[in-house]
Design a protein around this motif. Structure first.
Motif, PDB file in Angstrom:
ATOM      1  N   GLY A   1       0.817  -1.204   0.000  1.00  0.00           N
ATOM      2  CA  GLY A   1       0.000   0.000   0.000  1.00  0.00           C
ATOM      3  C   GLY A   1       0.847   1.248   0.000  1.00  0.00           C
ATOM      4  O   GLY A   1       2.074   1.197  -0.069  1.00  0.00           O
ATOM      5  N   ARG A   2       0.162   2.382   0.061  1.00  0.00           N
ATOM      6  CA  ARG A   2       0.885   3.656   0.040  1.00  0.00           C
ATOM      7  C   ARG A   2       1.737   3.846   1.295  1.00  0.00           C
ATOM      8  O   ARG A   2       1.420   3.307   2.360  1.00  0.00           O
TER       9      ARG A   2
ATOM     10  N   TRP B   1       1.912   5.541   4.007  1.00  0.00           N
ATOM     11  CA  TRP B   1       0.948   6.402   4.717  1.00  0.00           C
ATOM     12  C   TRP B   1       1.637   7.351   5.686  1.00  0.00           C
ATOM     13  O   TRP B   1       1.169   8.460   5.922  1.00  0.00           O
ATOM     14  N   TYR B   2       2.788   6.927   6.251  1.00  0.00           N
ATOM     15  CA  TYR B   2       3.457   7.741   7.274  1.00  0.00           C
ATOM     16  C   TYR B   2       4.103   8.973   6.630  1.00  0.00           C
ATOM     17  O   TYR B   2       3.827  10.112   7.014  1.00  0.00           O
TER      18      TYR B   2
ATOM     19  N   SER C   1       1.432  11.147   4.805  1.00  0.00           N
ATOM     20  CA  SER C   1       0.632  12.016   5.679  1.00  0.00           C
ATOM     21  C   SER C   1       1.440  13.183   6.238  1.00  0.00           C
ATOM     22  O   SER C   1       0.898  14.028   6.953  1.00  0.00           O
TER      23      SER C   1
ATOM     24  N   MET D   1       4.353  12.901   8.233  1.00  0.00           N
ATOM     25  CA  MET D   1       4.864  12.676   9.595  1.00  0.00           C
ATOM     26  C   MET D   1       6.286  12.115   9.619  1.00  0.00           C
ATOM     27  O   MET D   1       6.852  11.959  10.693  1.00  0.00           O
TER      28      MET D   1
ATOM     29  N   ALA E   1       8.463   7.539  15.344  1.00  0.00           N
ATOM     30  CA  ALA E   1       7.686   6.458  15.948  1.00  0.00           C
ATOM     31  C   ALA E   1       6.197   6.703  15.701  1.00  0.00           C
ATOM     32  O   ALA E   1       5.643   7.644  16.259  1.00  0.00           O
ATOM     33  N   PRO E   2       5.527   5.881  14.883  1.00  0.00           N
ATOM     34  CA  PRO E   2       4.089   6.070  14.651  1.00  0.00           C
ATOM     35  C   PRO E   2       3.255   5.912  15.920  1.00  0.00           C
ATOM     36  O   PRO E   2       2.175   6.467  16.017  1.00  0.00           O
ATOM     37  N   SER E   3       3.751   5.128  16.879  1.00  0.00           N
ATOM     38  CA  SER E   3       3.072   5.074  18.175  1.00  0.00           C
ATOM     39  C   SER E   3       4.104   4.859  19.266  1.00  0.00           C
ATOM     40  O   SER E   3       5.228   4.436  19.003  1.00  0.00           O
ATOM     41  N   LEU E   4       3.700   5.202  20.483  1.00  0.00           N
ATOM     42  CA  LEU E   4       4.566   5.042  21.657  1.00  0.00           C
ATOM     43  C   LEU E   4       3.795   4.270  22.721  1.00  0.00           C
ATOM     44  O   LEU E   4       2.564   4.318  22.752  1.00  0.00           O
TER      45      LEU E   4
ATOM     46  N   VAL F   1     -10.932   7.588  -0.514  1.00  0.00           N
ATOM     47  CA  VAL F   1     -10.219   6.327  -0.276  1.00  0.00           C
ATOM     48  C   VAL F   1      -9.207   6.531   0.852  1.00  0.00           C
ATOM     49  O   VAL F   1      -8.639   7.616   1.008  1.00  0.00           O
ATOM     50  N   SER F   2      -9.014   5.478   1.633  1.00  0.00           N
ATOM     51  CA  SER F   2      -8.044   5.538   2.737  1.00  0.00           C
ATOM     52  C   SER F   2      -6.626   5.613   2.183  1.00  0.00           C
ATOM     53  O   SER F   2      -6.313   4.975   1.165  1.00  0.00           O
ATOM     54  N   ILE F   3      -5.768   6.351   2.831  1.00  0.00           N
ATOM     55  CA  ILE F   3      -4.366   6.432   2.407  1.00  0.00           C
ATOM     56  C   ILE F   3      -3.713   5.049   2.430  1.00  0.00           C
ATOM     57  O   ILE F   3      -2.838   4.747   1.633  1.00  0.00           O
ATOM     58  N   ASN F   4      -4.183   4.192   3.337  1.00  0.00           N
ATOM     59  CA  ASN F   4      -3.697   2.812   3.389  1.00  0.00           C
ATOM     60  C   ASN F   4      -4.684   2.011   4.241  1.00  0.00           C
ATOM     61  O   ASN F   4      -4.819   2.269   5.439  1.00  0.00           O
TER      62      ASN F   4
ATOM     63  N   ARG G   1      -4.621  -0.859   5.419  1.00  0.00           N
ATOM     64  CA  ARG G   1      -4.065  -1.678   6.512  1.00  0.00           C
ATOM     65  C   ARG G   1      -3.920  -0.858   7.795  1.00  0.00           C
ATOM     66  O   ARG G   1      -3.685  -1.398   8.863  1.00  0.00           O
ATOM     67  N   VAL G   2      -4.024   0.457   7.667  1.00  0.00           N
ATOM     68  CA  VAL G   2      -3.797   1.354   8.796  1.00  0.00           C
ATOM     69  C   VAL G   2      -5.073   2.091   9.188  1.00  0.00           C
ATOM     70  O   VAL G   2      -5.400   2.236  10.368  1.00  0.00           O
TER      71      VAL G   2
ATOM     72  N   MET H   1      -0.181  -1.928  19.909  1.00  0.00           N
ATOM     73  CA  MET H   1       0.769  -1.418  18.910  1.00  0.00           C
ATOM     74  C   MET H   1       0.034  -0.836  17.715  1.00  0.00           C
ATOM     75  O   MET H   1      -1.026  -1.334  17.333  1.00  0.00           O
ATOM     76  N   PHE H   2       0.614   0.193  17.122  1.00  0.00           N
ATOM     77  CA  PHE H   2       0.089   0.786  15.901  1.00  0.00           C
ATOM     78  C   PHE H   2       1.259   1.258  15.053  1.00  0.00           C
ATOM     79  O   PHE H   2       2.142   1.923  15.590  1.00  0.00           O
ATOM     80  N   PRO H   3       1.335   0.947  13.750  1.00  0.00           N
ATOM     81  CA  PRO H   3       0.423   0.063  13.024  1.00  0.00           C
ATOM     82  C   PRO H   3       0.629  -1.398  13.425  1.00  0.00           C
ATOM     83  O   PRO H   3       1.356  -1.676  14.384  1.00  0.00           O
TER      84      PRO H   3
ATOM     85  N   ILE I   1      -0.654   7.597  20.008  1.00  0.00           N
ATOM     86  CA  ILE I   1      -0.671   7.504  18.552  1.00  0.00           C
ATOM     87  C   ILE I   1      -0.213   8.830  17.955  1.00  0.00           C
ATOM     88  O   ILE I   1      -0.721   9.892  18.325  1.00  0.00           O
ATOM     89  N   GLU I   2       0.738   8.756  17.028  1.00  0.00           N
ATOM     90  CA  GLU I   2       1.182   9.976  16.349  1.00  0.00           C
ATOM     91  C   GLU I   2       0.222  10.287  15.208  1.00  0.00           C
ATOM     92  O   GLU I   2      -0.141   9.399  14.437  1.00  0.00           O
ATOM     93  N   ALA I   3      -0.178  11.548  15.089  1.00  0.00           N
ATOM     94  CA  ALA I   3      -1.157  11.917  14.061  1.00  0.00           C
ATOM     95  C   ALA I   3      -1.044  13.386  13.723  1.00  0.00           C
ATOM     96  O   ALA I   3      -0.497  14.187  14.485  1.00  0.00           O
TER      97      ALA I   3
ATOM     98  N   THR J   1      -6.318  10.802   5.051  1.00  0.00           N
ATOM     99  CA  THR J   1      -5.514  10.244   6.134  1.00  0.00           C
ATOM    100  C   THR J   1      -6.265  10.496   7.440  1.00  0.00           C
ATOM    101  O   THR J   1      -7.416  10.947   7.425  1.00  0.00           O
ATOM    102  N   PHE J   2      -5.616  10.207   8.561  1.00  0.00           N
ATOM    103  CA  PHE J   2      -6.282  10.413   9.852  1.00  0.00           C
ATOM    104  C   PHE J   2      -5.670  11.606  10.565  1.00  0.00           C
ATOM    105  O   PHE J   2      -4.501  11.950  10.358  1.00  0.00           O
TER     106      PHE J   2
END
Lengths: 381, 143
Positions: free
Chosen positions: A122-123, A125-126, A129, A131, A244-247, B4-7, B9-10, B32-34, B98-100, B134-135
């Motif tokens: 997939g794309r 995404w990180y 977006s 980040m 880090a996408p999550s902590l 459409v979602s950027i991905n 799976r996420v 955990m994420f992703p 979650i980082e956003a 995206t989110f």
């Protein structure tokens, strides 16, 4: 680790060098280091070389001379130089060889690091977006730290202004124009609360260090500098790290704290014994946080230390005497070895206009970077 | 315009409201994420998929003040049209931080501890004319 000495140092100026490859800058540093130690390339028995974006280091033997030496490439993010040094020191300590070299060089495109993920489908995404920027991590970490420990934006400006002042005294530095605290504060806001002049830039440069068995050091130099510790640590669960996408919910100190403790233990000394330090200053907030994470002050104490100028070259505890990453830029493979190069000059008493007064005897280096890695060295005369 | 979602799976937007897809370690409850196949806390491998909570509190934040490089960035990179956006970590109770992206980019309107909720945020349009989303997290209205 008292049995390894640095007996030669060489450097290619940091900055932007059109038409000069990163590897040529590395090879220049190697020749300078050999000259400094009074040895020929043919005398060097082994090499560890690191670069993140400027090609496989071992291919530089084509320009330096095909002597058949053992040459091992190291790639370890921002700790690449520190890792090359660690490996070289241990090669001598093990008794495998008596004389070797640690090399780091790099050449990066302009602007913030471009980070693209392979994410299994997939794309991206990180990155897609917006980040995947190391600058955001440093903005978030210092923003939180300032709230928690009462650090002001003036302190961020003081660190940057000091770096450019020191850089102006360093003929190897990239940024040699001094900026006032006001100019630093007025520059463009890149990642709140950090402005443009509070950030270092990816750049170019090369550094090489020749290491020898300590009991043979005087064959090469009148002023051997001894490597008391060289430590590299990765992160543990719960630390707050770049990209880090999550902590985790639970929070613990990062790899800098672990690397620092291990280095002090290995050297058998403590923070009070250190006369000067080069600390990772990816941005000015990083220098502030790393002063405490490396054990040189309490969290929050930096505000008054900076106000009193204690980390300036003539101060009680000089930090980043060569201008640090802020004035030198960050060629990832070379950055950690630049810090060691500066400490060798300072301990030899050869740092010229930026020489730390009162005959410093013990000096400290620290790098930090993605994905949560830290390297520390302690040198003594 | 189709979103459409950027991905996928996420980020799942199929129900009309955004959901973030993570995993949970059955041995130690680490979230955990992703998604990933091993647990960095206990080194376990007994992992199950979960939907992450959509509300939380702001833990750390900054404002992205310059256009990121493209690739990889999919949003606006023209310096004349780029608008700064917030980035932060949102602490989802009992799960993870979650980082956003944040919908708010004014530093005077952001502070650690404030309540935030998950929203879908359009980024760009793909070659087929679909809107890629995206989110992001938005401050929860206090009244």
């Amino acid at each position: 680790m008292s049995d390894v000495a640095i007996v030669g140092i060489g450097m290619h100026p940091f900055g932007r060098h059109e038409g000069v490859s990163g590897m040529e800058q590395g090879a220049h540093a190697v020749r300078e280091a050999c000259k400094d130690a009074g040895v020929e390339w043919q005398d060097v028995e082994f090499a560890f070389g690191g670069s993140s974006a400027a090609g496989a280091p071992d291919t530089m033997v084509a320009q330096l001379g095909l002597t058949g030496l053992q040459f091992i490439n190291v790639q370890n993010g921002c700790a690449t130089g520190g890792s090359a040094l660690f490996a070289a020191a241990n090669t001598i300590m093990s008794g495998a060889y008596d004389l070797g070299i640690a090399i780091g060089f790099d050449k990066h495109e302009r602007g913030a690091f471009r980070i693209q993920a392979g994410n299994g489908g997939g794309r991206d995404w990180y990155g897609g977006s917006g980040m995947a920027l190391t600058t955001q991590f440093f903005g978030m970490k210092i923003n939180r730290y300032m709230q928690e420990y009462g650090i002001t934006q003036n302190s961020l400006a003081r660190v940057a202004s000091k770096a450019f002042h020191n850089g102006a005294l360093n003929e190897m530095a990239w940024r040699r124009q001094p900026f006032s605290e006001e100019e630093v504060l007025q520059s463009q806001m890149l990642s709140y609360p950090l402005t443009q002049y509070m950030f270092c830039s990816p750049g170019e440069g090369g550094v090489a260090l020749i290491l020898a068995r300590a009991d043979q050091a005087h064959k090469y130099t009148q002023k051997p500098i001894f490597l008391k510790s060289a430590v590299v640590r990765s992160r543990r669960f719960g630390s707050f790290e770049v990209l880090a996408p999550s902590l985790a919910l639970e929070h613990r100190a990062g790899p800098t704290v672990d690397a620092s403790k291990a280095a002090f233990e290995m050297a058998g000394i403590g923070p009070d014994d250190i006369d000067l330090a080069q600390l990772q200053d990816t941005e000015s907030g990083a220098e502030i946080m790393h002063m405490a994470e490396n054990g040189f002050c309490e969290h929050g104490e930096q505000e008054s230390m900076l106000e009193k100028g204690e980390t300036k070259i003539g101060g009680r505890f000089p930090v980043n005497t060569d201008g640090g990453c802020l004035a030198n830029g960050e060629p990832v493979g070379a950055s950690g070895l630049r810090q060691v190069y500066e400490n060798v000059l300072q301990l030899r008493g050869d740092a010229g206009a930026r020489q730390v007064p009162n005959d410093p005897k013990v000096a400290y280096t620290h790098v930090y970077g993605a994905p949560g890695i830290s390297g520390v060295t302690i040198l003594s005369r | 315009m189709t979103q459409v979602s950027i991905n996928e799976r996420v980020l799942d937007i199929s129900s009309g409201s955004p959901k973030l897809l993570g995993v949970r370690c059955k041995s130690c409850d680490n979230h955990m994420f992703p998604t990933q196949k091993g647990c960095p806390k206990c080194a376990g491998t007994d992992i199950e998929p979960i939907e992450l909570g959509t509300r939380g509190t702001l833990w750390a934040w900054t404002i992205q003040g310059f256009p990121p490089k493209a690739p990889p960035y999919l949003g606006e990179v023209d310096p004349a049209k780029f608008e700064p956006y917030g980035v932060g970590y949102i602490e989802i109770p009992g799960q993870a931080k979650i980082e956003a992206r944040l919908t708010e980019a004014d530093p005077t309107k952001l502070s650690a501890g404030m309540d935030m909720e998950l929203v879908a945020q359009p980024l760009c349009t793909d070659d087929d004319g679909n809107e890629i989303v995206t989110f992001a997290f938005a401050p929860v209205a206090t009244e």
